[in-house]
Design a protein around this motif. Structure first.
Motif, PDB file in Angstrom:
ATOM      1  N   GLU B  10       0.970  -1.375  -0.054  1.00  0.00           N
ATOM      2  CA  GLU B  10      -0.132   0.104  -0.042  1.00  0.00           C
ATOM      3  C   GLU B  10       0.861   1.248  -0.087  1.00  0.00           C
ATOM      4  O   GLU B  10       1.997   1.263   0.817  1.00  0.00           O
ATOM      5  N   PHE B  11       0.480   2.222  -0.714  1.00  0.00           N
ATOM      6  CA  PHE B  11       1.331   3.373  -0.792  1.00  0.00           C
ATOM      7  C   PHE B  11       0.270   4.605  -0.207  1.00  0.00           C
ATOM      8  O   PHE B  11      -0.995   4.661  -0.336  1.00  0.00           O
ATOM      9  N   ARG B  12       0.948   5.494   0.705  1.00  0.00           N
ATOM     10  CA  ARG B  12      -0.090   6.385   1.390  1.00  0.00           C
ATOM     11  C   ARG B  12       0.093   7.467   0.424  1.00  0.00           C
ATOM     12  O   ARG B  12       1.113   8.170   0.244  1.00  0.00           O
ATOM     13  N   VAL B  13      -1.068   8.328   0.108  1.00  0.00           N
ATOM     14  CA  VAL B  13      -0.858   9.323  -0.991  1.00  0.00           C
ATOM     15  C   VAL B  13      -2.059  10.504  -0.236  1.00  0.00           C
ATOM     16  O   VAL B  13      -2.331  10.573   0.547  1.00  0.00           O
ATOM     17  N   GLY B  14      -1.806  11.781  -0.941  1.00  0.00           N
ATOM     18  CA  GLY B  14      -2.642  12.750  -0.658  1.00  0.00           C
ATOM     19  C   GLY B  14      -2.165  13.453   0.421  1.00  0.00           C
ATOM     20  O   GLY B  14      -1.198  13.336   0.987  1.00  0.00           O
ATOM     21  N   THR B  22      -3.723   0.669  -2.974  1.00  0.00           N
ATOM     22  CA  THR B  22      -3.373  -0.673  -2.969  1.00  0.00           C
ATOM     23  C   THR B  22      -2.655  -0.978  -4.308  1.00  0.00           C
ATOM     24  O   THR B  22      -3.221  -1.400  -4.987  1.00  0.00           O
ATOM     25  N   ALA B  23      -1.212  -1.097  -4.316  1.00  0.00           N
ATOM     26  CA  ALA B  23      -0.464  -1.087  -5.406  1.00  0.00           C
ATOM     27  C   ALA B  23      -0.532  -2.531  -5.987  1.00  0.00           C
ATOM     28  O   ALA B  23      -0.449  -3.037  -7.181  1.00  0.00           O
ATOM     29  N   VAL B  24      -0.401  -3.503  -4.902  1.00  0.00           N
ATOM     30  CA  VAL B  24      -0.243  -4.885  -5.183  1.00  0.00           C
ATOM     31  C   VAL B  24      -1.083  -5.530  -3.919  1.00  0.00           C
ATOM     32  O   VAL B  24      -0.940  -5.218  -3.080  1.00  0.00           O
ATOM     33  N   GLY B  41       1.063  -6.767 -17.621  1.00  0.00           N
ATOM     34  CA  GLY B  41      -0.050  -6.105 -17.017  1.00  0.00           C
ATOM     35  C   GLY B  41       0.022  -4.689 -17.791  1.00  0.00           C
ATOM     36  O   GLY B  41       1.127  -4.008 -18.242  1.00  0.00           O
ATOM     37  N   GLU B  42      -1.080  -3.881 -17.635  1.00  0.00           N
ATOM     38  CA  GLU B  42      -0.922  -2.465 -18.181  1.00  0.00           C
ATOM     39  C   GLU B  42      -0.685  -1.454 -17.176  1.00  0.00           C
ATOM     40  O   GLU B  42      -0.093  -1.868 -16.111  1.00  0.00           O
ATOM     41  N   SER B  43      -0.106  -0.213 -17.514  1.00  0.00           N
ATOM     42  CA  SER B  43       0.374   0.763 -16.785  1.00  0.00           C
ATOM     43  C   SER B  43      -0.342   0.765 -15.578  1.00  0.00           C
ATOM     44  O   SER B  43      -1.513   0.786 -15.636  1.00  0.00           O
ATOM     45  N   GLY B  44       0.366   0.835 -14.349  1.00  0.00           N
ATOM     46  CA  GLY B  44      -0.188   1.033 -13.189  1.00  0.00           C
ATOM     47  C   GLY B  44      -0.737  -0.219 -12.518  1.00  0.00           C
ATOM     48  O   GLY B  44      -1.400  -0.267 -11.333  1.00  0.00           O
ATOM     49  N   SER B  45      -0.693  -1.349 -13.201  1.00  0.00           N
ATOM     50  CA  SER B  45      -0.980  -2.673 -12.667  1.00  0.00           C
ATOM     51  C   SER B  45      -0.253  -3.061 -11.318  1.00  0.00           C
ATOM     52  O   SER B  45      -0.936  -4.002 -10.721  1.00  0.00           O
ATOM     53  N   GLY B  46       0.834  -2.558 -11.161  1.00  0.00           N
ATOM     54  CA  GLY B  46       1.699  -3.086  -9.997  1.00  0.00           C
ATOM     55  C   GLY B  46       2.931  -3.720 -10.206  1.00  0.00           C
ATOM     56  O   GLY B  46       3.791  -4.230  -9.544  1.00  0.00           O
ATOM     57  N   LYS B  47       3.401  -4.031 -11.726  1.00  0.00           N
ATOM     58  CA  LYS B  47       4.436  -4.749 -12.167  1.00  0.00           C
ATOM     59  C   LYS B  47       5.794  -4.119 -11.350  1.00  0.00           C
ATOM     60  O   LYS B  47       6.630  -4.883 -10.937  1.00  0.00           O
ATOM     61  N   SER B  48       6.054  -2.812 -11.789  1.00  0.00           N
ATOM     62  CA  SER B  48       7.381  -2.376 -11.155  1.00  0.00           C
ATOM     63  C   SER B  48       7.224  -2.505  -9.524  1.00  0.00           C
ATOM     64  O   SER B  48       8.435  -2.659  -8.926  1.00  0.00           O
ATOM     65  N   THR B  49       6.263  -2.182  -9.012  1.00  0.00           N
ATOM     66  CA  THR B  49       6.257  -2.227  -7.566  1.00  0.00           C
ATOM     67  C   THR B  49       6.668  -3.721  -7.105  1.00  0.00           C
ATOM     68  O   THR B  49       7.513  -3.768  -6.293  1.00  0.00           O
ATOM     69  N   ILE B  50       6.107  -4.826  -7.686  1.00  0.00           N
ATOM     70  CA  ILE B  50       6.602  -5.921  -7.330  1.00  0.00           C
ATOM     71  C   ILE B  50       8.142  -6.198  -7.780  1.00  0.00           C
ATOM     72  O   ILE B  50       8.740  -6.903  -6.762  1.00  0.00           O
TER      73      ILE B  50
HETATM   74  N1  LIG Z   1       6.093   5.696  -4.819  1.00  0.00           N
HETATM   75  C1  LIG Z   1       4.869   5.751  -4.950  1.00  0.00           C
HETATM   76  N2  LIG Z   1       4.046   6.513  -4.289  1.00  0.00           N
HETATM   77  C2  LIG Z   1       2.466   6.311  -4.500  1.00  0.00           C
HETATM   78  N3  LIG Z   1       2.007   5.505  -5.161  1.00  0.00           N
HETATM   79  C3  LIG Z   1       2.805   4.777  -5.988  1.00  0.00           C
HETATM   80  C4  LIG Z   1       4.093   4.776  -5.896  1.00  0.00           C
HETATM   81  N4  LIG Z   1       4.677   3.974  -6.933  1.00  0.00           N
HETATM   82  C5  LIG Z   1       3.650   3.183  -7.421  1.00  0.00           C
HETATM   83  N5  LIG Z   1       2.546   3.751  -7.043  1.00  0.00           N
HETATM   84  C6  LIG Z   1       1.241   3.650  -7.560  1.00  0.00           C
HETATM   85  O1  LIG Z   1       1.310   2.120  -7.415  1.00  0.00           O
HETATM   86  C7  LIG Z   1       0.283   1.657  -8.520  1.00  0.00           C
HETATM   87  C8  LIG Z   1       1.238   0.554  -9.349  1.00  0.00           C
HETATM   88  O2  LIG Z   1       2.506   1.243  -9.889  1.00  0.00           O
HETATM   89  P1  LIG Z   1       3.567   0.396 -10.686  1.00  0.00           P
HETATM   90  O3  LIG Z   1       3.870  -0.652  -9.758  1.00  0.00           O
HETATM   91  O4  LIG Z   1       4.553   1.538 -11.169  1.00  0.00           O
HETATM   92  O5  LIG Z   1       2.633  -0.065 -11.969  1.00  0.00           O
HETATM   93  P2  LIG Z   1       3.257  -0.857 -13.405  1.00  0.00           P
HETATM   94  O6  LIG Z   1       4.790  -0.825 -13.291  1.00  0.00           O
HETATM   95  O7  LIG Z   1       2.521  -1.989 -13.542  1.00  0.00           O
HETATM   96  O8  LIG Z   1       2.973   0.481 -14.411  1.00  0.00           O
HETATM   97  C9  LIG Z   1       0.195   3.106  -9.423  1.00  0.00           C
HETATM   98  O9  LIG Z   1      -1.350   3.120  -8.955  1.00  0.00           O
HETATM   99  C10 LIG Z   1       1.146   3.808  -8.914  1.00  0.00           C
HETATM  100  O10 LIG Z   1       0.463   5.264  -9.007  1.00  0.00           O
END
Ligand SMILES: Nc1ncnc2c1ncn2[C@@H]1O[C@H](COP(=O)(O)OP(=O)(O)O)[C@@H](O)[C@H]1O
Ligand SMILES: Nc1ncnc2c1ncn2[C@@H]1O[C@H](COP(=O)(O)OP(=O)(O)O)[C@@H](O)[C@H]1O
Ligand code: SF4
Ligand SMILES: [Mg+2]
Ligand SMILES: [Mg+2]
Lengths: 323, 296
Positions: B10-14, B22-24, B41-50
């Motif tokens: 989870e990321f805290r935003v705002g 909930t990114a993953v 997955g499409e952009s924003g699906s959480g791939k890079s976060t994993i």
């Molecule tokens: N450092 C961060 N702070 C807040 N939100 C984030 C951060 N990194 C990623 N996110 C959010 O987490 C979700 C997944 O992002 P990401 O893993 O980059 O997706 P992908 O690589 O599939 O495009 C998105 O909604 C993105 O905005």
């Protein structure tokens, strides 16, 4: 003919010398035709797209003629081109999405754009709303800032704006490249829809991705190092290309259905040449597996089949041997 | 080798972190030695976060990530360094990994001072030259050059060579070829496949289904932070069970059939897929051996 380009030469003037980004480019687009333009990055696709609509320094027109619907376009006269932009020919430039003014709401942006041409926003509003509906956007986007739109929405907005005055020719430069797969299909099919509805008469769709062109284009022009090397019906260019470069380019494309452990692909050895001092003769010569002495002079673009033209000595010899 | 066990991020935003994204969301999968797993997955699906969680660039909120059975969140400084000998990442934009004012081969020197401070100059140089050749580059052409004198494909290979100088076992490859041209793409893709043949495991992150199909053994389809389908790559592509996987496959431009002959039934979302609500709560059901599909 909607567009006719004859021996176009456009160079960039730089401190290191002239970059010969377009060096003798000829082709035509028929009424109702979607022509795709493809090639590796740096081959001059964006330069070609730009020079038909806004040819500005450091670009310099060195030679050639561009005709739209039978009328010669003053492409190197920025002022004189105003009369043709958006009405005759319109462009969705590469990176247009990020070029939208972030401080203006979409509606305001369009109002200013129309105002500059002396057109009333109010009078155009009903048509504008129609067009938004056509691309699946709510009219509320007019009250939104660019940052509030997703990539796919922005691309649709840009598309609606650039076609609002029903230009004869629309040039779209890599408009699907930054989009996700499902959005990419939707935006690409929207281009076809605009042509089918005759909102625009013909299109030039620029992309590095030949498989998108197979999906939406009627014909494809392949460029290499600032020159056209092959053009023809989309089916022929993707499934029966003749130029060695096109064959390697299409053959290097990963496709669903092709696996490394079953059918490994091969890339194209080497890199495209610099365009300040490009190779003499056939510019593909340093990378071509079939290069020989004859290739030291430039091969002309010759029609070898129905609307199918190739610039290659080897192909010409093969054709000569057939008759 | 690598186990992802009910991992949530989870990321805290705002303002004041009042909102959470909930990114993953409760993701579990494994990567075996010598296996290429594509994460699509499409952009924003959480791939890079994993990928970033595996590389310990960001911690998991819930769940456990294990490498050889050891929870990576418990690794101390010394163990982490050892971990990085085995697990490395390469990312989308090769230019951002190089400092433009230094020669590109400085990345090798930095690696030496970090991991092999006792290696002598000439022995190290030979190893660098060998690694550079292993990724299909000519050392004479790429060493002693500045980043701007090299192409994206060359820089991407340099980064792979750098990873190979370590005792690498798992590579996280995050969109490594999306910035490369069609002609150079295949070279880097084939290189990854060859490395796998030498025993390397790869998490191949991509939004491009064709690339995943080309090199991976298994495929995970990710949507809005959740796995919707997972299994043997051929099975997932040839017999996709989840409607989302089916939509993705219907949207890929192929050169064997035309879109116009196969209209997509569901209206394609105008705003892409990244921004909607989280996926409804689902469980993965095994529809055939090793092939899992999300059902609610
Ligand atoms: N450092 C961060 N702070 C807040 N939100 C984030 C951060 N990194 C990623 N996110 C959010 O987490 C979700 C997944 O992002 P990401 O893993 O980059 O997706 P992908 O690589 O599939 O495009 C998105 O909604 C993105 O905005
Ligand atoms: N503003 C510029 N100044 C100098 N050279 C340029 C400029 N823009 C593009 N070029 C060069 O012109 C050639 C064609 O570029 P471009 O038309 O952008 O190719 P493409 O769109 O096919 O990638 C390249 O060699 C590029 O480096
Ligand atoms: S003209 Fe010669 S070098 Fe050029 S593509 Fe044909 S065979 Fe190759
Ligand atoms: Mg371009
Ligand atoms: Mg990412």
């Amino acid at each position: 003919m909607s567009l006719r380009v004859e021996d176009l030469r456009v160079y960039y003037q730089t401190l290191e010398g002239e970059v010969k980004a377009l060096d003798g480019v000829s082709f035509a687009i028929a009424d109702g035709e979607i022509m795709g333009l493809a090639g590796e990055s740096g081959c001059g696709k964006s330069t070609l797209a730009q020079s038909i609509v806004r040819l500005v320094p450091p670009m310099k027109l060195v030679g050639g003629v561009v005709e739209l619907d039978g009328e010669k376009l003053p492409i190197d006269d920025f002022e004189a081109m105003n009369r043709h932009r958006m009405v005759g020919v319109s462009i969705v430039p590469q990176y247009a999405m990020s070029a939208l003014n972030p401080t203006r709401k979409i509606g305001k942006l369009i109002k200013e754009l129309l105002g500059a041409r002396g057109i009333s926003y109010r009078a155009k509003l009903p048509e504008l709303e129609n067009r938004l509906q056509l691309v699946g956007l709510p009219r509320e986007v007019l009250d939104m800032y660019p940052i509030e739109l997703s990539g796919g929405m922005k691309q649709r907005v840009v598309m609606v704006i650039s076609t609002l005055l029903d230009p004869s020719l629309l040039i779209a430069d890599e408009i699907t490249s930054a989009l996700d797969v499902s959005t990419q299909r939707a935006v690409a099919e929207m281009l076809v829809d605009f042509r089918d509805r005759e909102i625009v008469k013909s299109m030039m769709v620029v992309t590095h991705d030949v498989s998108i062109l197979y999906q939406i284009a009627d014909s494809i022009l392949i460029m290499y190092a600032g020159q056209p090397v092959e053009s023809g019906p989309a089916e022929v260019i993707t499934h029966a290309p003749r130029h060695p470069y096109t064959q390697l380019l299409v053959g290097s494309l990963p496709q669903v259905g092709v696996r490394y452990d079953e059918q490994p692909l091969s890339g194209i050895a080497g890199n495209p040449p610099g365009l300040i001092d490009p190779p003499s003769g056939c510019r593909f010569r340093p990378r071509c597996p079939f290069a020989s002495e004859r290739c030291e002079s430039r091969p002309p673009l010759v029609e070898i089949g129905d609307g199918h033209s190739v610039a290659c000595w080897k192909v010409m010899e093969e054709e000569d041997a057939r008759v | 080798m690598l186990e992802f066990d009910s991992v949530t991020k989870e990321f805290r935003v705002g303002a004041f972190g009042r909102l959470t994204i909930t990114a993953v969301d409760d993701v579990s999968f494994r990567i075996a030695p010598g296996e290429i797993v594509s994460l699509i997955g499409e952009s924003g699906s959480g791939k890079s976060t994993i990928g970033r969680m595996i590389l310990r660039l960001t911690p998991a909120t819930k769940g456990t990530i294990r490498f050889d059975g050891v929870d990576v969140s418990t690794l101390g400084r010394k163990e982490l360094k050892e971990y990085y000998r085995h697990v490395q990442g390469v990312f989308q934009d090769p230019f951002s990994s190089f400092n433009p004012v230094f020669k590109a081969d400085r990345v090798f020197e930095m690696l030496r001072s970090q991991f092999y401070p006792d290696r002598s100059g000439s022995e190290w140089e030979d190893r660098v030259a060998k690694a550079v050749e292993d990724v299909g580059l000519n050392p004479v052409q790429v060493l002693n050059r500045y980043p701007h004198q090299l192409s994206g494909g060359q820089l991407q290979r340099m980064l792979l060579a750098r990873a190979l100088l370590l005792d690498l076992r798992l590579l996280v490859a995050d969109e490594v070829i999306s910035m490369l041209d069609a002609s150079t793409r295949v070279g880097v893709l084939n290189l990854l496949a060859e490395l796998r043949e030498r025993g390397l495991s790869i998490l191949f992150i991509t939004h491009d289904l064709a690339l995943g199909y080309y090199i991976s053994d298994r495929t995970i389809i990710l949507r809005r932070g959740s796995i919707v389908e997972m299994g043997d790559t051929r099975r997932v592509f040839q017999d996709p069970r989840h409607p989302y996987t089916q939509t993705l496959l219907a949207s890929v431009p192929q050169m064997e059939w035309r879109w116009r002959d196969r209209p997509v039934s569901a209206a394609v979302p105008v705003d892409g897929d990244g921004t909607g609500d989280a996926e409804p709560v689902t469980v993965l059901e095994e529809v055939e051996p090793g092939h899992w599909v999300a059902v609610s």
